[in-house]
Write a protein that holds these residues in place. Structure first.
Motif, PDB file in Angstrom:
ATOM      1  N   ARG A  46      -3.822   0.442 -12.706  1.00 47.82           N
ATOM      2  CA  ARG A  46      -3.178  -0.794 -12.245  1.00 47.82           C
ATOM      3  C   ARG A  46      -4.086  -1.580 -11.311  1.00 47.82           C
ATOM      4  NH1 ARG A  46       2.711   2.214 -11.467  1.00 47.82           N
ATOM      5  NH2 ARG A  46       3.483   1.741 -13.586  1.00 47.82           N
ATOM      6  N   GLU A  47      -4.873  -0.907 -10.490  1.00 47.80           N
ATOM      7  CA  GLU A  47      -5.838  -1.615  -9.646  1.00 47.80           C
ATOM      8  C   GLU A  47      -6.886  -2.316 -10.506  1.00 47.80           C
ATOM      9  OE1 GLU A  47      -7.566   0.900  -6.719  1.00 47.80           O
ATOM     10  OE2 GLU A  47      -5.687   1.241  -5.637  1.00 47.80           O
ATOM     11  N   ASP A  48      -7.350  -1.630 -11.553  1.00 51.01           N
ATOM     12  CA  ASP A  48      -8.336  -2.236 -12.448  1.00 51.01           C
ATOM     13  C   ASP A  48      -7.765  -3.451 -13.167  1.00 51.01           C
ATOM     14  OD1 ASP A  48     -10.089  -0.279 -11.689  1.00 51.01           O
ATOM     15  OD2 ASP A  48      -9.761   0.985 -13.452  1.00 51.01           O
ATOM     16  N   MET A  49      -6.449  -3.457 -13.368  1.00 52.53           N
ATOM     17  CA  MET A  49      -5.812  -4.602 -14.020  1.00 52.53           C
ATOM     18  C   MET A  49      -5.719  -5.814 -13.098  1.00 52.53           C
ATOM     19  SD  MET A  49      -4.841  -4.373 -17.197  1.00 52.53           S
ATOM     20  CE  MET A  49      -3.528  -5.568 -17.232  1.00 52.53           C
ATOM     21  N   GLY A  50      -5.969  -5.596 -11.798  1.00 56.10           N
ATOM     22  CA  GLY A  50      -5.967  -6.710 -10.866  1.00 56.10           C
ATOM     23  C   GLY A  50      -4.679  -6.903 -10.102  1.00 56.10           C
ATOM     24  N   TYR A  51      -3.742  -5.937 -10.222  1.00 51.99           N
ATOM     25  CA  TYR A  51      -2.502  -6.051  -9.456  1.00 51.99           C
ATOM     26  C   TYR A  51      -2.780  -5.803  -7.973  1.00 51.99           C
ATOM     27  CZ  TYR A  51      -0.079  -5.881 -13.954  1.00 51.99           C
ATOM     28  OH  TYR A  51       0.361  -6.150 -15.222  1.00 51.99           O
ATOM     29  N   THR A  52      -2.029  -6.486  -7.114  1.00 54.65           N
ATOM     30  CA  THR A  52      -2.183  -6.296  -5.682  1.00 54.65           C
ATOM     31  C   THR A  52      -1.551  -4.970  -5.270  1.00 54.65           C
ATOM     32  OG1 THR A  52      -0.106  -7.400  -5.121  1.00 54.65           O
ATOM     33  CG2 THR A  52      -2.056  -8.793  -5.358  1.00 54.65           C
ATOM     34  N   GLN A  53      -1.881  -4.532  -4.034  1.00 53.99           N
ATOM     35  CA  GLN A  53      -1.322  -3.276  -3.547  1.00 53.99           C
ATOM     36  C   GLN A  53       0.205  -3.361  -3.440  1.00 53.99           C
ATOM     37  OE1 GLN A  53      -3.170  -0.418  -2.974  1.00 53.99           O
ATOM     38  NE2 GLN A  53      -4.734  -1.665  -3.967  1.00 53.99           N
ATOM     39  N   ALA A  54       0.736  -4.490  -3.052  1.00 51.69           N
ATOM     40  CA  ALA A  54       2.191  -4.643  -2.965  1.00 51.69           C
ATOM     41  C   ALA A  54       2.828  -4.535  -4.342  1.00 51.69           C
ATOM     42  CB  ALA A  54       2.538  -5.980  -2.318  1.00 51.69           C
ATOM     43  N   GLN A  55       2.217  -5.141  -5.352  1.00 50.12           N
ATOM     44  CA  GLN A  55       2.755  -5.051  -6.707  1.00 50.12           C
ATOM     45  C   GLN A  55       2.704  -3.613  -7.227  1.00 50.12           C
ATOM     46  OE1 GLN A  55       0.099  -8.015  -8.415  1.00 50.12           O
ATOM     47  NE2 GLN A  55       1.808  -9.423  -8.741  1.00 50.12           N
ATOM     48  N   ILE A  56       1.601  -2.908  -6.944  1.00 55.23           N
ATOM     49  CA  ILE A  56       1.475  -1.522  -7.409  1.00 55.23           C
ATOM     50  C   ILE A  56       2.535  -0.639  -6.754  1.00 55.23           C
ATOM     51  CG2 ILE A  56      -0.029   0.502  -7.386  1.00 55.23           C
ATOM     52  CD1 ILE A  56      -2.403  -1.416  -7.653  1.00 55.23           C
ATOM     53  N   GLU A  57       2.741  -0.813  -5.459  1.00 56.42           N
ATOM     54  CA  GLU A  57       3.758  -0.013  -4.767  1.00 56.42           C
ATOM     55  C   GLU A  57       5.141  -0.299  -5.328  1.00 56.42           C
ATOM     56  OE1 GLU A  57       3.298  -0.838  -0.662  1.00 56.42           O
ATOM     57  OE2 GLU A  57       1.311   0.108  -0.516  1.00 56.42           O
ATOM     58  N   ARG A  58       5.429  -1.561  -5.667  1.00 57.28           N
ATOM     59  CA  ARG A  58       6.728  -1.886  -6.268  1.00 57.28           C
ATOM     60  C   ARG A  58       6.870  -1.234  -7.640  1.00 57.28           C
ATOM     61  NH1 ARG A  58       6.482  -6.848  -5.317  1.00 57.28           N
ATOM     62  NH2 ARG A  58       5.801  -7.647  -7.340  1.00 57.28           N
ATOM     63  N   MET A  59       5.800  -1.228  -8.428  1.00 58.09           N
ATOM     64  CA  MET A  59       5.841  -0.562  -9.736  1.00 58.09           C
ATOM     65  C   MET A  59       6.083   0.932  -9.586  1.00 58.09           C
ATOM     66  SD  MET A  59       2.635  -2.342 -11.727  1.00 58.09           S
ATOM     67  CE  MET A  59       2.481  -4.108 -11.847  1.00 58.09           C
ATOM     68  N   GLU A  60       5.383   1.556  -8.632  1.00 58.46           N
ATOM     69  CA  GLU A  60       5.559   2.993  -8.424  1.00 58.46           C
ATOM     70  C   GLU A  60       6.973   3.317  -7.968  1.00 58.46           C
ATOM     71  OE1 GLU A  60       0.958   4.218  -7.258  1.00 58.46           O
ATOM     72  OE2 GLU A  60       2.406   3.788  -5.673  1.00 58.46           O
ATOM     73  N   GLN A  61       7.563   2.456  -7.155  1.00 55.89           N
ATOM     74  CA  GLN A  61       8.944   2.673  -6.732  1.00 55.89           C
ATOM     75  C   GLN A  61       9.884   2.561  -7.925  1.00 55.89           C
ATOM     76  OE1 GLN A  61      10.222   0.015  -3.656  1.00 55.89           O
ATOM     77  NE2 GLN A  61      12.275   0.890  -3.523  1.00 55.89           N
ATOM     78  N   GLN A  62       9.646   1.578  -8.797  1.00 57.14           N
ATOM     79  CA  GLN A  62      10.480   1.431  -9.991  1.00 57.14           C
ATOM     80  C   GLN A  62      10.305   2.615 -10.937  1.00 57.14           C
ATOM     81  OE1 GLN A  62       9.179  -2.365 -11.444  1.00 57.14           O
ATOM     82  NE2 GLN A  62      10.441  -3.527  -9.990  1.00 57.14           N
ATOM     83  N   ASP A  63       9.072   3.131 -11.057  1.00 59.30           N
ATOM     84  CA  ASP A  63       8.846   4.320 -11.894  1.00 59.30           C
ATOM     85  C   ASP A  63       9.618   5.514 -11.349  1.00 59.30           C
ATOM     86  OD1 ASP A  63       7.175   2.840 -13.472  1.00 59.30           O
ATOM     87  OD2 ASP A  63       5.321   3.602 -12.587  1.00 59.30           O
ATOM     88  N   ALA A  64       9.583   5.697 -10.023  1.00 57.42           N
ATOM     89  CA  ALA A  64      10.286   6.829  -9.418  1.00 57.42           C
ATOM     90  C   ALA A  64      11.789   6.703  -9.611  1.00 57.42           C
ATOM     91  CB  ALA A  64       9.941   6.914  -7.935  1.00 57.42           C
ATOM     92  N   GLU A  65      12.307   5.473  -9.474  1.00 56.78           N
ATOM     93  CA  GLU A  65      13.735   5.272  -9.667  1.00 56.78           C
ATOM     94  C   GLU A  65      14.139   5.530 -11.110  1.00 56.78           C
ATOM     95  OE1 GLU A  65      14.313   1.317  -8.358  1.00 56.78           O
ATOM     96  OE2 GLU A  65      14.225   1.805  -6.207  1.00 56.78           O
ATOM     97  N   ALA A  66      13.311   5.102 -12.073  1.00 57.59           N
ATOM     98  CA  ALA A  66      13.625   5.331 -13.484  1.00 57.59           C
ATOM     99  C   ALA A  66      13.591   6.817 -13.808  1.00 57.59           C
ATOM    100  CB  ALA A  66      12.642   4.564 -14.367  1.00 57.59           C
ATOM    101  N   ALA A  67      12.620   7.546 -13.259  1.00 58.69           N
ATOM    102  CA  ALA A  67      12.533   8.989 -13.509  1.00 58.69           C
ATOM    103  C   ALA A  67      13.722   9.721 -12.907  1.00 58.69           C
ATOM    104  CB  ALA A  67      11.228   9.533 -12.943  1.00 58.69           C
TER     105      ALA A  67
END
Length: 485
Positions: free
Chosen positions: A420-441
């Motif tokens: 995700r960092e290589d894709m150019g997402y910001t740290q805030a966006q990555i943390e939001r994605m990881e939170q959504q992944d954890a919630e989905a799991a």
């Protein structure tokens, strides 16, 4: 040599005054307000104020092209995968998203800019960080350690009587002292209490552009471009003068006397125009017989192609020296350039931006170390290995970035966060994605525990560990097991 606080102040102000003229000139070049060069004084006197300089502002293009690729996205402690939230909070609280860009630009233009770190009485948990211009600050380094030995910041403001009052702040390794000019002499400012912080280090960090071993103060990014820009401005100004006087047909009159030249009110005017090139006139045409005769001849207009060619050649030299792609300077060809060729032409510019990221990344890390020291009252050993996170300086397409990142993740070369960092997402966006992944799991796990087997549809089907799978050899006989038993 040991100096008193007042001696340090006067010494730094003297050194600053000696270089301010050059710094102001560099600033004028960025603003496109530089003086006209290479123009003959006689021509300037004749043109008076009728012709303005045509500014070809290549210095601004050179500085902006690099600054646009320098964006800080966070700071990471050693051994941590994610950016540190507390350091980013301090960064955002000081509006450093905007100030850092201004500091980078000033460093590119005027050789350096400065970052000052101090305590904020209104918010003890948030150190105060400001970015300062080289027009307002000056530092001196220790020749042995190359660290900042002392620094001064100067400014003026309106006093009670309406006159300007000069102020200065002196930064030393163990104290910060405020001064004001009273009756022509510098004295400690009674409105500010001196700060004996005992840091052991001057709380000023230099953002030096192209710092060298013998030139720690840096070099302006467009130093090599200024002579070429001056030449282009002169050629462009000459082109406009020629367009006014020679690019349209001119006429010459034979056989007219001065009495023939009058205005609409009948008042006599000069036979020879005071504005160069409008008309040439003579009283008698030598080839028209003994009595002369009137005749008017038109000259062909002049071509401006020589000016175009000269400016284009100067532009090529600027592109070569500054590492700019040809299309940045308006080059065009009959065949459109491919996307791959455009990205290849930007390789030198990208590398220059990455060099800035490495040099200024160390400066920003020092800024955050000072901020933690001022907040906590002690140096953080882990902060010595801080890493500055920068946005990718190159300009690949989204499809290319996604394809490369996906291949690296699929091959298990990099983890998901790095992808995700290589894709150019910001740290805030990555943390939001990881939170959504954890919630989905967590949601899927709860559904499975509740007996909702449909939650497993997206995952692989579990296999009995002790039973042979279809087409695998039977452990007893060695024969393949047919599908269906």
């Amino acid at each position: 040599m040991k100096r008193s606080e007042l001696e340090w102040l006067k010494h730094l102000i003297k050194c600053h005054d000696e270089e301010k003229r050059e710094l102001k000139l560099l600033d004028l070049y960025y603003e496109g307000a530089q003086p006209l060069s290479y123009m003959a004084p006689e021509l300037l006197a004749e043109l008076d104020e009728r012709v303005r300089q045509v500014v070809v502002n290549w210095p601004q293009l050179v500085a902006d092209s690099i600054e646009e690729r320098l964006d800080v996205e966070g700071f990471r402690f050693p051994g941590e995968a994610a950016a540190d939230a507390e350091l980013w909070r301090i960064w955002q609280a000081n509006n450093l998203d905007e100030q850092s860009q201004q500091g980078h630009l000033d460093a590119l233009v005027m050789k350096r800019s400065y970052v000052v770190v101090g305590a904020d009485e209104a918010a003890p948990l948030t150190p105060l960080i400001t970015v300062e211009s080289a027009l307002d600050m000056h530092v001196e380094r220790d020749p042995r350690t190359r660290r900042v030995a002392a620094a001064v910041k100067r400014w003026s403001e309106d006093g009670e009587t309406g006159r300007k009052v000069d102020h200065a702040t002196l930064y030393l390794p163990n104290a910060t002292v405020w001064f004001v000019k009273d009756s022509g002499e510098w004295v400690e400012d009674p409105e500010f209490e001196r700060d004996d912080h005992e840091l052991g280090e001057v709380p000023v960090v230099v953002l030096a552009n192209r710092g060298r071993l013998k030139c720690q103060g840096g070099v302006s990014e467009y130093k090599a471009v200024i002579p070429l820009s001056d030449a282009a401005c002169k050629i462009a100004t000459d082109m406009m003068v020629s367009a006014e006087y020679h690019a349209t047909p001119r006429r010459v009159a034979f056989g007219f006397g001065e009495e023939d030249f009058v205005d609409e009110s009948g008042r006599r005017v000069s036979a020879f125009s005071r504005i160069i090139g409008r008309m040439w006139a003579t009283e008698r045409h030598r080839g028209a017989g003994p009595d002369g005769g009137a005749d008017v001849v038109q000259f062909p207009e002049a071509s401006l192609g020589n000016f175009h060619d000269t400016i284009n050649q100067l532009a090529r030299l600027v592109a070569s020296l500054a590492g700019l792609p040809p299309h940045f300077l308006g080059y065009a060809t009959e065949n459109p350039t491919s996307a791959d060729a455009i990205r290849s032409s930007e390789s030198r510019l990208v590398k220059r931006a990455e060099r800035k990221q490495r040099a200024w990344g160390g400066a920003w890390e020092q800024v955050m170390r000072l901020a933690l020291r001022i907040r906590d009252g002690a140096w953080d050993d882990d902060a010595r290995s801080l890493e500055t996170l920068w946005r990718d300086a190159s300009t690949p397409t989204i499809a290319q970035k996604a394809d490369a990142a996906t291949k690296l993740f699929t091959a298990k070369i990099v983890p998901l966060r790095q992808t995700r960092e290589d894709m150019g997402y910001t740290q805030a966006q990555i943390e939001r994605m990881e939170q959504q992944d954890a919630e989905a799991a967590e949601d899927a796990l709860q559904r499975v525990l509740a007996g909702d087997l449909a939650a497993l549809e997206a995952g692989p089907k579990p296999q009995p560990p002790d039973e042979a799978r279809p087409d695998e050899p039977d452990p007893a006989s060695g024969e393949p097991v047919p599908v269906g038993g």
